[in-house]
Design a protein around this motif. Structure first.
Motif, PDB file in Angstrom:
ATOM      1  N   PHE A 675       0.814  -1.331   0.262  1.00  0.00           N
ATOM      2  CA  PHE A 675      -0.256  -0.079  -0.261  1.00  0.00           C
ATOM      3  C   PHE A 675       0.809   1.387  -0.382  1.00  0.00           C
ATOM      4  CE2 PHE A 675      -4.265  -1.873   2.337  1.00  0.00           C
ATOM      5  CZ  PHE A 675      -3.783  -2.739   0.685  1.00  0.00           C
ATOM      6  N   GLU A 676       1.861   0.774   0.884  1.00  0.00           N
ATOM      7  CA  GLU A 676       2.756   2.228   1.185  1.00  0.00           C
ATOM      8  C   GLU A 676       3.676   2.313  -0.178  1.00  0.00           C
ATOM      9  OE1 GLU A 676       2.831   5.097   2.671  1.00  0.00           O
ATOM     10  OE2 GLU A 676       0.278   3.852   3.990  1.00  0.00           O
ATOM     11  N   ARG A 677       4.295   1.573  -0.863  1.00  0.00           N
ATOM     12  CA  ARG A 677       5.244   1.285  -1.761  1.00  0.00           C
ATOM     13  C   ARG A 677       4.710   2.013  -3.636  1.00  0.00           C
ATOM     14  NH1 ARG A 677       7.010  -4.339  -4.873  1.00  0.00           N
ATOM     15  NH2 ARG A 677       8.702  -3.444  -6.475  1.00  0.00           N
ATOM     16  N   GLY A 710      -4.570  17.587   1.505  1.00  0.00           N
ATOM     17  CA  GLY A 710      -4.431  16.240   1.379  1.00  0.00           C
ATOM     18  C   GLY A 710      -4.488  15.172   1.928  1.00  0.00           C
ATOM     19  N   SER A 711      -4.524  14.289   1.102  1.00  0.00           N
ATOM     20  CA  SER A 711      -3.620  12.765   1.580  1.00  0.00           C
ATOM     21  C   SER A 711      -4.602  11.941   0.922  1.00  0.00           C
ATOM     22  CB  SER A 711      -3.749  12.120   3.059  1.00  0.00           C
ATOM     23  OG  SER A 711      -5.152  12.048   2.837  1.00  0.00           O
ATOM     24  N   ILE A 712      -3.842  10.675   0.690  1.00  0.00           N
ATOM     25  CA  ILE A 712      -4.551   9.952  -0.266  1.00  0.00           C
ATOM     26  C   ILE A 712      -4.396   8.486   0.667  1.00  0.00           C
ATOM     27  CG2 ILE A 712      -2.600   9.705  -1.750  1.00  0.00           C
ATOM     28  CD1 ILE A 712      -4.745   9.376  -4.121  1.00  0.00           C
ATOM     29  N   GLU A 713      -4.959   7.548   0.108  1.00  0.00           N
ATOM     30  CA  GLU A 713      -4.662   6.016   0.827  1.00  0.00           C
ATOM     31  C   GLU A 713      -5.458   5.081  -0.180  1.00  0.00           C
ATOM     32  OE1 GLU A 713      -8.514   5.831   4.118  1.00  0.00           O
ATOM     33  OE2 GLU A 713      -6.336   5.606   4.329  1.00  0.00           O
ATOM     34  N   VAL A 714      -4.986   3.887   0.485  1.00  0.00           N
ATOM     35  CA  VAL A 714      -5.804   2.537  -0.688  1.00  0.00           C
ATOM     36  C   VAL A 714      -6.579   1.413   0.151  1.00  0.00           C
ATOM     37  CG1 VAL A 714      -3.422   1.142  -1.058  1.00  0.00           C
ATOM     38  CG2 VAL A 714      -5.294   1.339  -2.620  1.00  0.00           C
ATOM     39  N   GLU A 715      -7.474   0.871  -0.075  1.00  0.00           N
ATOM     40  CA  GLU A 715      -7.894  -0.266   0.082  1.00  0.00           C
ATOM     41  C   GLU A 715      -7.666  -1.243  -0.651  1.00  0.00           C
ATOM     42  OE1 GLU A 715     -11.724   0.152   2.151  1.00  0.00           O
ATOM     43  OE2 GLU A 715     -10.825   1.501   3.951  1.00  0.00           O
ATOM     44  N   ARG A 720      -9.810  -8.516  -5.660  1.00  0.00           N
ATOM     45  CA  ARG A 720     -11.096  -7.848  -4.682  1.00  0.00           C
ATOM     46  C   ARG A 720     -10.767  -6.856  -5.575  1.00  0.00           C
ATOM     47  NH1 ARG A 720     -12.072 -10.772   1.218  1.00  0.00           N
ATOM     48  NH2 ARG A 720     -12.144 -12.252   0.597  1.00  0.00           N
ATOM     49  N   GLY A 721      -9.920  -6.385  -6.054  1.00  0.00           N
ATOM     50  CA  GLY A 721      -9.763  -4.840  -6.620  1.00  0.00           C
ATOM     51  C   GLY A 721      -9.436  -4.047  -5.990  1.00  0.00           C
ATOM     52  N   SER A 722      -8.828  -2.741  -6.308  1.00  0.00           N
ATOM     53  CA  SER A 722      -8.929  -1.812  -4.944  1.00  0.00           C
ATOM     54  C   SER A 722      -9.837  -0.649  -4.770  1.00  0.00           C
ATOM     55  CB  SER A 722      -7.154  -0.850  -5.722  1.00  0.00           C
ATOM     56  OG  SER A 722      -6.747  -2.596  -5.643  1.00  0.00           O
ATOM     57  N   THR A 723      -9.959   0.149  -3.976  1.00  0.00           N
ATOM     58  CA  THR A 723      -9.946   1.116  -3.280  1.00  0.00           C
ATOM     59  C   THR A 723      -9.640   2.627  -2.713  1.00  0.00           C
ATOM     60  OG1 THR A 723     -12.057   0.572  -2.800  1.00  0.00           O
ATOM     61  CG2 THR A 723     -12.207   2.803  -2.348  1.00  0.00           C
ATOM     62  N   SER A 744      -4.235  19.364   7.138  1.00  0.00           N
ATOM     63  CA  SER A 744      -4.310  17.988   6.187  1.00  0.00           C
ATOM     64  C   SER A 744      -5.537  16.866   7.250  1.00  0.00           C
ATOM     65  CB  SER A 744      -2.925  17.428   5.506  1.00  0.00           C
ATOM     66  OG  SER A 744      -2.692  17.188   6.490  1.00  0.00           O
ATOM     67  N   TYR A 745      -5.432  16.077   6.238  1.00  0.00           N
ATOM     68  CA  TYR A 745      -6.303  15.062   6.589  1.00  0.00           C
ATOM     69  C   TYR A 745      -5.826  14.026   6.754  1.00  0.00           C
ATOM     70  CZ  TYR A 745     -10.975  17.665   7.431  1.00  0.00           C
ATOM     71  OH  TYR A 745     -12.316  18.177   7.970  1.00  0.00           O
ATOM     72  N   GLY A 746      -5.384  12.807   7.793  1.00  0.00           N
ATOM     73  CA  GLY A 746      -4.686  11.825   7.720  1.00  0.00           C
ATOM     74  C   GLY A 746      -5.382  10.443   7.349  1.00  0.00           C
ATOM     75  N   PRO A 747      -4.786   9.513   6.910  1.00  0.00           N
ATOM     76  CA  PRO A 747      -5.166   8.168   6.905  1.00  0.00           C
ATOM     77  C   PRO A 747      -5.575   8.091   7.576  1.00  0.00           C
ATOM     78  CG  PRO A 747      -2.848   8.558   5.995  1.00  0.00           C
ATOM     79  CD  PRO A 747      -2.541   9.432   6.927  1.00  0.00           C
ATOM     80  N   GLY A 748      -6.656   6.774   7.267  1.00  0.00           N
ATOM     81  CA  GLY A 748      -8.119   6.455   8.356  1.00  0.00           C
ATOM     82  C   GLY A 748      -8.894   6.913   9.042  1.00  0.00           C
TER      83      GLY A 748
END
Length: 762
Positions: A675-677, A710-715, A720-723, A744-748
């Motif tokens: 996820f971070e890489r 802002g911030s960006i993250e992935v699930e 099963r795909g990605s969001t 800024s808004y952090g992950p999670g």
């Protein structure tokens, strides 16, 4: 005329004496052993001072007024001479429960303790003190056996053993009758300055309540006077204590109870922890005292509600006999009494006024002395440097912390100008301490400042200080705190931040220039390699053809990498001003640009309502183009299904709010450890032969989102795909100077569930 006046006086004098007797009874009596009572002008009368001084009552005398010798049994209250002692600690600051009269303990606690000791077959020996902690310390050390009527509190229950309650009284709030505040309970005391007796049960009770402002005083009388004189807004104390003091003040105290009683205080005999045999003996003796009626007699004497109820029927009968004798005596001198009455009233009024003035001056002197002692202790014990400066600007006193911090002895700084120790560059900031240099004092507290002060070794240390000037005293009080380490850390961080900003700017400029300048030589290399491939493929051996193919492919990938690196650097160097951006139109543009790609892949796009935000429109298009392109590129065997939507952010600590956008696909997915890489530059999870690209697209997405605050993250999960979720605040002061959200808004960060927007879209 004189005879008529005499007859009238004969009828009136007994009535007047009956009314005056309780406060001045000792002055009228002629019985052996009856001591004079305290004057009426004192804070409270000592009705039983003769009793506690060991004097003999009239009932002990023989008929005819001849007093027989007192035996040892009689002197010990009916106990044998060898009766064991019961050492009783007595707190002397709670009238009528307990106080001192001419150096002798008095009050309900004293009388009840003596009665309990006699019922237990012991001789009472009292140790009086005005400090509860001292008495409790003596009890623990074994220098006394029991404390008389101590208020039960959780703190004391952990230290002492308590008997059955000897007295239960209500604790109440008292305020001025003409005051504007009338609290109904403890919660209503928040914000008020409440006077309480220091270390007593009420003090401990209020200290446990958050937000209470407490004014500790030494005695209940000080608490009453603090409210009466306006130094405190209210007081909290047992009701009988306050009522007793108010009834005995020579002037009307403008106090009244407010609200309902706070709680019921239990006053009991206290012994050292674990002294169970003595506690059982005290409980048994207390039962005997109650059963004999002695307890009720003592209670009526001290808490009966009026002065006469404090005397027994025998004492009132003897008072009646005294009235008759005095009436006969006064009848003969009524004319003289009438003539001197006016003068006597004037003398008494002057005496009362003088006594009140002396008592007031004494209380003020004691209060000032205590305040000075407390200030001196704080001055000496403070860990922060404190100094006193004269109106001429010279140091008058410094505390030990000042000496330890700067190295100068007291003699080396006393009398020297305050500004001599301030760094020359900081002396202007110190001038608000004085008006017109050193010619006069400021009338209000000076604003806190931070200055450098010279130490004895020549080194300067940073001192954050605040000061207040008292013109009436001609002094300025300065209190500081050593902030040298903080200031050095701040300066170091400022230098590091400036160096980092300069380094980042140089790196961005270098990346832009390098990628831009590499375009031309790389273009030539790619062109000549294409030429070489077209002319010599098939004319050389198979190895040469393969090598030419490798070189052409490498040149093409190098060109793609340089172009992507150039795009990455342009996010910061060539970003546009933030403006009102309709994300619906942004998605329309991106879908139009990717129309052929989506059609060839058979992809479907499900879009929800999108808001208007403050952003760089071009970068928003690039952000969504990269995310939608990845959803198509990394698709599974099923046709791509993509969902785009937005929801209001919940929480995050932002004022003004933010929007959380999501792009969801049904692609191949990835493992959590990647996820971070994937957001790093040139990081790929697959080889270039399987999926095209340079691995910089998501890094560009992250940089765009961070530029918008802002911030960006992935699930995701394999198969099963990605969001992808990215947060765009409503307002942010971006690097281009446009306005937007701060922070800024952090992950999670928690968000509203997808498909349910938290508030109407603009």
């Amino acid at each position: 005329m004189a005879v008529r006046l005499g007859l009238c006086a004969l009828a009136v004098v007994p009535v007047l004496l009956l009314l005056l007797l309780p406060q001045d009874f000792g002055c009228l009596g002629g019985w052996p052993g009856w001591a004079a009572h305290a004057p009426a002008g004192t804070a409270w009368a000592a009705e039983d001072s003769w009793r506690h001084a060991g004097a003999q009552t009239p009932s002990d005398s023989e008929p005819g007024g001849i007093t027989p010798p007192v035996s040892d049994m009689r002197a010990n209250g009916g106990l044998p001479p060898d009766a064991p002692e019961l050492r009783i600690g007595l707190l002397t600051t709670y009238p009528p429960l307990s106080y001192m009269v001419e150096g002798v303990p008095a009050g309900f606690a004293r009388d009840l303790a003596e009665a309990v000791a006699h019922a237990a077959g012991r001789r009472a020996v009292f140790h009086a003190d005005d400090s509860g902690p001292v008495l409790r310390s003596d009890l623990v050390e074994g220098t006394m056996d029991v404390l008389a009527l101590v208020a039960e509190t959780p703190e004391r229950q952990a230290q002492l053993e308590f008997s059955e309650p000897g007295l239960e009284v209500a604790e109440r709030i008292y305020v001025r009758r003409d005051g504007g505040t009338h609290p109904r309970g403890v919660a209503a005391l928040s914000g008020l300055l409440v006077a309480v007796v220091e270390s007593h049960a009420s003090h401990q009770y209020l200290r446990s309540m958050p937000g209470q402002r407490v004014l500790p005083v030494s005695t209940p009388l000080d608490a009453v006077m603090a409210v009466a004189w306006g130094r405190a807004d209210a007081l909290v104390a047992p009701e009988p204590v306050v009522e007793h003091i108010i009834r005995r003040l020579p002037t009307d105290a403008p106090l009244e109870p407010s609200g309902q009683p706070l709680r019921t205080l239990r006053f009991s005999f206290g012994t050292a922890k674990g002294n169970t045999p003595l506690m059982a003996e005290l409980n048994e003796a207390l039962v005997k005292v109650r059963a004999s009626g002695e307890y009720d007699k003592l209670y009526r004497r001290w808490f009966g509600g009026n002065v006469l109820s404090r005397y027994t029927d025998r004492e009132l009968l003897l008072a009646g006999v005294a009235f008759a004798l005095l009436t006969v005596f006064l009848g003969a001198s009524v004319v003289l009494l009438w003539r001197t009455m006016r003068l006597r009233r004037d003398v008494e009024a002057g005496t009362v006024a003088t006594r009140e003035a002396r008592a007031s001056m004494l209380r003020e002197a004691i209060s000032r002395q205590r305040a000075e002692q407390e200030a001196e202790r704080f001055f000496a014990l403070s860990l922060d440097p404190v100094a006193i400066v004269t109106q001429q600007g010279a140091l008058r006193r410094v505390n030990p912390a000042w000496v330890r911090l700067f190295g100068f002895s007291v003699e080396e700084v006393t009398g020297h100008p305050f500004l001599d120790f301030v760094h020359p560059d900081d002396q202007d900031a110190s001038q608000p301490l004085l008006v017109s240099g050193t010619n006069g004092l400021a009338g209000a507290a000076a604003s806190p400042v931070e200055n450098r002060f010279r130490c004895k070794d020549g080194v300067y240390r940073w001192l954050a200080r605040a000061s207040v000037a008292l013109p009436e005293e001609g002094l300025i009080y300065v209190s500081g705190r050593d902030v040298t380490q903080r200031k050095e850390a701040e300066l170091y961080l400022e230098r590091q931040a400036e160096e980092l900003r300069r380094s980042n700017a140089e790196l961005e400029q270098f990346a832009y220039i390098a990628s831009h300048d590499l375009q031309e030589p790389l273009r030539k290399i790619a062109s000549f390699l294409d030429l070489l491939a077209k002319r010599y493929v098939g004319r050389l051996d198979s190895d040469a053809d393969e090598f030419i193919g490798f070189a052409v492919d490498a040149a093409r990938r190098m060109k793609d990498m340089i172009e992507d690196l150039l795009s990455y650097s342009r996010v910061s160097t060539q970003g546009r001003e933030f403006e009102d951006t309709d994300m619906e139109k942004v998605v329309d543009t991106v879908l139009s640009d990717l129309g052929l790609l989506l059609e060839e892949a058979g992809a479907t796009v499900d879009r929800g309502p999108l808001p208007m935000i403050r952003a760089d429109r071009v970068q928003m298009e690039q952000l969504l183009r990269n995310l939608l392109g990845n959803a198509v590129k990394y698709r599974s065997e099923a046709p791509p299904s993509i969902s785009i939507g937005a929801a209001r952010a919940v929480g995050g600590g932002q004022r003004g709010g933010a929007w959380v956008f999501h792009v969801r696909d049904n692609g191949i997915g990835m493992k959590p450890e990647h996820f971070e890489r994937i957001f790093r530059v040139f990081q790929r999870l697959h080889g270039p032969g399987r999926y095209p690209g340079t691995g910089i697209g998501l890094a560009v997405c992250k940089k765009i989102v961070e530029r918008h605050g802002g911030s960006i993250e992935v699930e995701s999960a394999p198969g099963r795909g990605s969001t992808f979720r990215f947060v765009i605040p409503d307002r942010f002061a971006g690097p281009t100077g446009s306005t937007g959200p701060t922070g800024s808004y952090g992950p999670g960060m928690p968000v509203v569930p997808d498909g349910h927007v938290g508030q109407p879209l603009p």
